[in-house]
Motif scaffolding. Structure first.
Motif, short mmCIF file in Angstrom:
data_model
loop_
_atom_site.label_atom_id
_atom_site.label_comp_id
_atom_site.label_asym_id
_atom_site.label_seq_id
_atom_site.Cartn_x
_atom_site.Cartn_y
_atom_site.Cartn_z
N LEU A 219 0.81 -1.22 0.00
CA LEU A 219 0.00 0.00 0.00
C LEU A 219 0.84 1.26 0.00
O LEU A 219 1.90 1.33 0.62
N ARG A 220 0.32 2.26 -0.68
CA ARG A 220 0.85 3.61 -0.60
C ARG A 220 -0.33 4.55 -0.38
O ARG A 220 -1.46 4.26 -0.81
N GLY A 221 -0.08 5.63 0.30
CA GLY A 221 -1.16 6.57 0.60
C GLY A 221 -0.66 8.00 0.56
O GLY A 221 0.44 8.28 0.06
N LYS A 222 -1.47 8.88 1.11
CA LYS A 222 -1.13 10.30 1.13
C LYS A 222 -1.57 10.88 2.46
O LYS A 222 -2.58 10.47 3.03
N LEU A 223 -0.77 11.82 2.96
CA LEU A 223 -1.12 12.55 4.18
C LEU A 223 -1.27 14.02 3.83
O LEU A 223 -0.40 14.60 3.18
N GLU A 224 -2.38 14.61 4.27
CA GLU A 224 -2.61 16.03 4.06
C GLU A 224 -2.75 16.72 5.42
O GLU A 224 -3.46 16.21 6.30
N ILE A 225 -2.08 17.86 5.59
CA ILE A 225 -2.12 18.61 6.84
C ILE A 225 -2.84 19.93 6.58
O ILE A 225 -2.47 20.68 5.68
N TYR A 226 -3.89 20.20 7.38
CA TYR A 226 -4.67 21.42 7.26
C TYR A 226 -4.60 22.21 8.57
O TYR A 226 -4.36 21.64 9.63
N ASP A 227 -4.84 23.53 8.47
CA ASP A 227 -5.03 24.30 9.69
C ASP A 227 -6.49 24.16 10.12
O ASP A 227 -7.28 23.47 9.46
N THR A 228 -6.85 24.79 11.23
CA THR A 228 -8.22 24.63 11.76
C THR A 228 -9.26 25.27 10.86
O THR A 228 -10.47 24.99 11.00
N GLU A 229 -8.82 26.11 9.91
CA GLU A 229 -9.74 26.71 8.93
C GLU A 229 -9.83 25.86 7.67
O GLU A 229 -10.39 26.28 6.66
N LYS A 230 -9.23 24.66 7.73
CA LYS A 230 -9.22 23.70 6.63
C LYS A 230 -8.46 24.21 5.39
O LYS A 230 -8.79 23.87 4.25
N LYS A 231 -7.42 25.02 5.64
CA LYS A 231 -6.53 25.44 4.57
C LYS A 231 -5.38 24.43 4.48
O LYS A 231 -4.73 24.13 5.47
N LEU A 232 -5.14 23.90 3.29
CA LEU A 232 -4.09 22.90 3.10
C LEU A 232 -2.71 23.52 3.32
O LEU A 232 -2.35 24.50 2.67
N LEU A 233 -1.93 22.92 4.25
CA LEU A 233 -0.60 23.41 4.56
C LEU A 233 0.50 22.53 3.98
O LEU A 233 1.57 23.01 3.62
N ASP A 234 0.23 21.25 3.90
CA ASP A 234 1.26 20.31 3.44
C ASP A 234 0.58 19.04 2.93
O ASP A 234 -0.50 18.66 3.40
N SER A 235 1.22 18.38 1.99
CA SER A 235 0.72 17.12 1.44
C SER A 235 1.91 16.29 0.99
O SER A 235 2.79 16.80 0.30
N PHE A 236 1.96 15.01 1.38
CA PHE A 236 3.07 14.17 0.97
C PHE A 236 2.65 12.70 0.91
O PHE A 236 1.73 12.27 1.60
N ASP A 237 3.32 11.96 0.02
CA ASP A 237 3.03 10.53 -0.15
C ASP A 237 3.64 9.74 1.00
O ASP A 237 4.68 10.12 1.55
N VAL A 238 3.01 8.62 1.34
CA VAL A 238 3.51 7.77 2.42
C VAL A 238 3.54 6.32 1.95
O VAL A 238 2.67 5.88 1.20
N ASN A 239 4.57 5.61 2.39
CA ASN A 239 4.71 4.18 2.10
C ASN A 239 4.15 3.38 3.27
O ASN A 239 4.69 3.42 4.37
N LEU A 240 3.05 2.68 3.03
CA LEU A 240 2.39 1.92 4.10
C LEU A 240 2.79 0.45 4.10
O LEU A 240 2.19 -0.37 4.76
N ARG A 241 3.80 0.12 3.33
CA ARG A 241 4.46 -1.18 3.37
C ARG A 241 3.54 -2.32 2.94
O ARG A 241 2.65 -2.13 2.12
N GLU A 242 3.76 -3.49 3.50
CA GLU A 242 3.06 -4.70 3.03
C GLU A 242 2.27 -5.33 4.18
O GLU A 242 2.79 -5.45 5.30
N ILE A 243 1.06 -5.74 3.89
CA ILE A 243 0.21 -6.32 4.94
C ILE A 243 -0.29 -7.68 4.48
O ILE A 243 -0.89 -7.81 3.40
N PHE A 244 -0.07 -8.71 5.29
CA PHE A 244 -0.51 -10.06 4.97
C PHE A 244 -2.03 -10.19 5.15
O PHE A 244 -2.66 -9.40 5.86
N PRO A 245 -2.63 -11.21 4.51
CA PRO A 245 -4.07 -11.42 4.64
C PRO A 245 -4.50 -11.61 6.10
O PRO A 245 -3.77 -12.17 6.91
N PHE A 246 -5.69 -11.13 6.38
CA PHE A 246 -6.33 -11.30 7.69
C PHE A 246 -5.42 -10.84 8.84
O PHE A 246 -5.26 -11.52 9.86
#
Length: 330
Positions: A219-246
């Motif tokens: 899996l790969r994903g994304k993290l977005e950081i907002y201020d309390t007014e929901k203004k986007l401050l930062d966004s970056f991809d994340v490596n969520l590695r490998e997950i076995f079944p169940f």
């Protein structure tokens, strides 16, 4: 905070105080190489991967062990099951854990080998898939370790040498993936996203995930950081590695571009079945830890320094005057 995330943080802190066996999946480590065997006219393989395998199937293959050191090595070779590591990703189970999967199905023709310096040995093995086995992915590892722990040589100030066993034994391995034929189900649950500092005080986001399908997920994903007014401050991809079944796991993601304030974090993962996205959010406050300032010198010590400076200056002035008087007399 999610109980799984709290438990993960606790186990990570505990691991700092517990000696454990290290694991390497590099082509070689500690002077030992463990790789799937392939003939000169065959394509190189990084791991053992067997797809569309039927129940009751018998797989015959070979593993290559290469001694890259200048000494003969007495090695133990064996198979274990694999699992998702505590912080995500692939990991072989411990040597003393009961084998119920690929580790149990795999039989090597030798359990102990002696490999001479720069020698390569080819060890055949057989995987016997049970008649009753779940459809989907099953993982295991062929591992090699020294029979006798390595010795560490130390020399004291008098030139005397001594040796002691290294506290951590390294297991070098190569992965096995067996996919039993049948309908593959990709189903992921994104249970929670949390923010917390680790045992060293560094800020991390924790993705709490559960693979509810029968195939392993990378899996790969994304993290977005907002201020309390929901203004986007930062966004970056994340490596969520490998997950076995169940399997459930918690994957830590470091916050590299930290800042002070109140924030909203949003984790986004593409649903592995191709249907939309999985999203989780969390609110958090963070203040960047200040670098400790040097201990201030107390006033008494300051006074001593000032007094010493005055004395030195006075002595220098007296010496200069005496030298001037001597020159005039001449």
């Amino acid at each position: 905070m999610n109980k799984k995330i709290l438990a993960f943080i606790y186990l990570q802190a505990l691991a700092l105080f517990v000696a454990s066996t290290t694991i390497s999946f590099a082509a070689s480590s500690g002077g030992i190489s463990v790789t799937p065997y392939y003939a000169p006219n065959e394509q190189a393989r990084g791991w053992f991967i067997y797809k569309d395998v039927k129940p009751n199937a018998i797989i015959n293959d070979k593993v290559s062990i290469h001694n890259l050191t200048k000494e003969s090595l007495d090695l133990l070779i064996y198979a274990v099951d694999a699992e998702t590591a505590r912080d995500g990703g692939y990991a072989p189970k411990s040597d003393d854990e009961a084998k119920i999967g690929v580790g149990k199905w795999t039989t090597l023709v030798a359990s102990e080998i002696i490999v001479k310096p720069n020698e390569q040995k080819i060890i055949p093995f057989t995987i016997r898939v049970p008649e009753k086995v779940g459809i989907g992915d099953h993982g295991g590892t062929i591992l090699v370790k020294r029979k006798v722990p390595e010795k560490k040589i130390s020399v004291d100030k008098d030139g005397k040498t001594s040796e002691a066993s290294v506290g951590v034994v390294t297991r070098i391995g190569t992965r096995i993936y067996v996919t039993v034929a049948g309908p593959l189900i990709k189903k992921l649950a994104f249970d929670a996203l949390a923010f917390h500092k680790d045992e060293a005080g560094k800020p991390f986001f924790y993705f709490s995930l559960a693979n509810e399908g029968n195939t392993h997920l990378t899996l790969r994903g994304k993290l977005e950081i907002y201020d309390t007014e929901k203004k986007l401050l930062d966004s970056f991809d994340v490596n969520l590695r490998e997950i076995f079944p169940f399997t459930e796991t918690v994957v830590p993601v470091a916050w590299e571009k930290q800042r002070d304030g109140k924030f909203i974090a949003q984790g986004i993962i593409q649903d592995p079945d191709g249907e939309g996205r999985l999203i989780a959010t969390t609110r958090f406050d963070w203040t960047i830890p200040k670098i400790p300032t040097p201990v201030e010198i107390n006033s008494t010590f300051q006074q001593l320094l000032v007094g010493a400076g005055i004395v030195i200056f006075a002595l220098f002035a007296i010496v200069a005057m005496l030298m001037l008087m001597l020159r005039k007399k001449k």
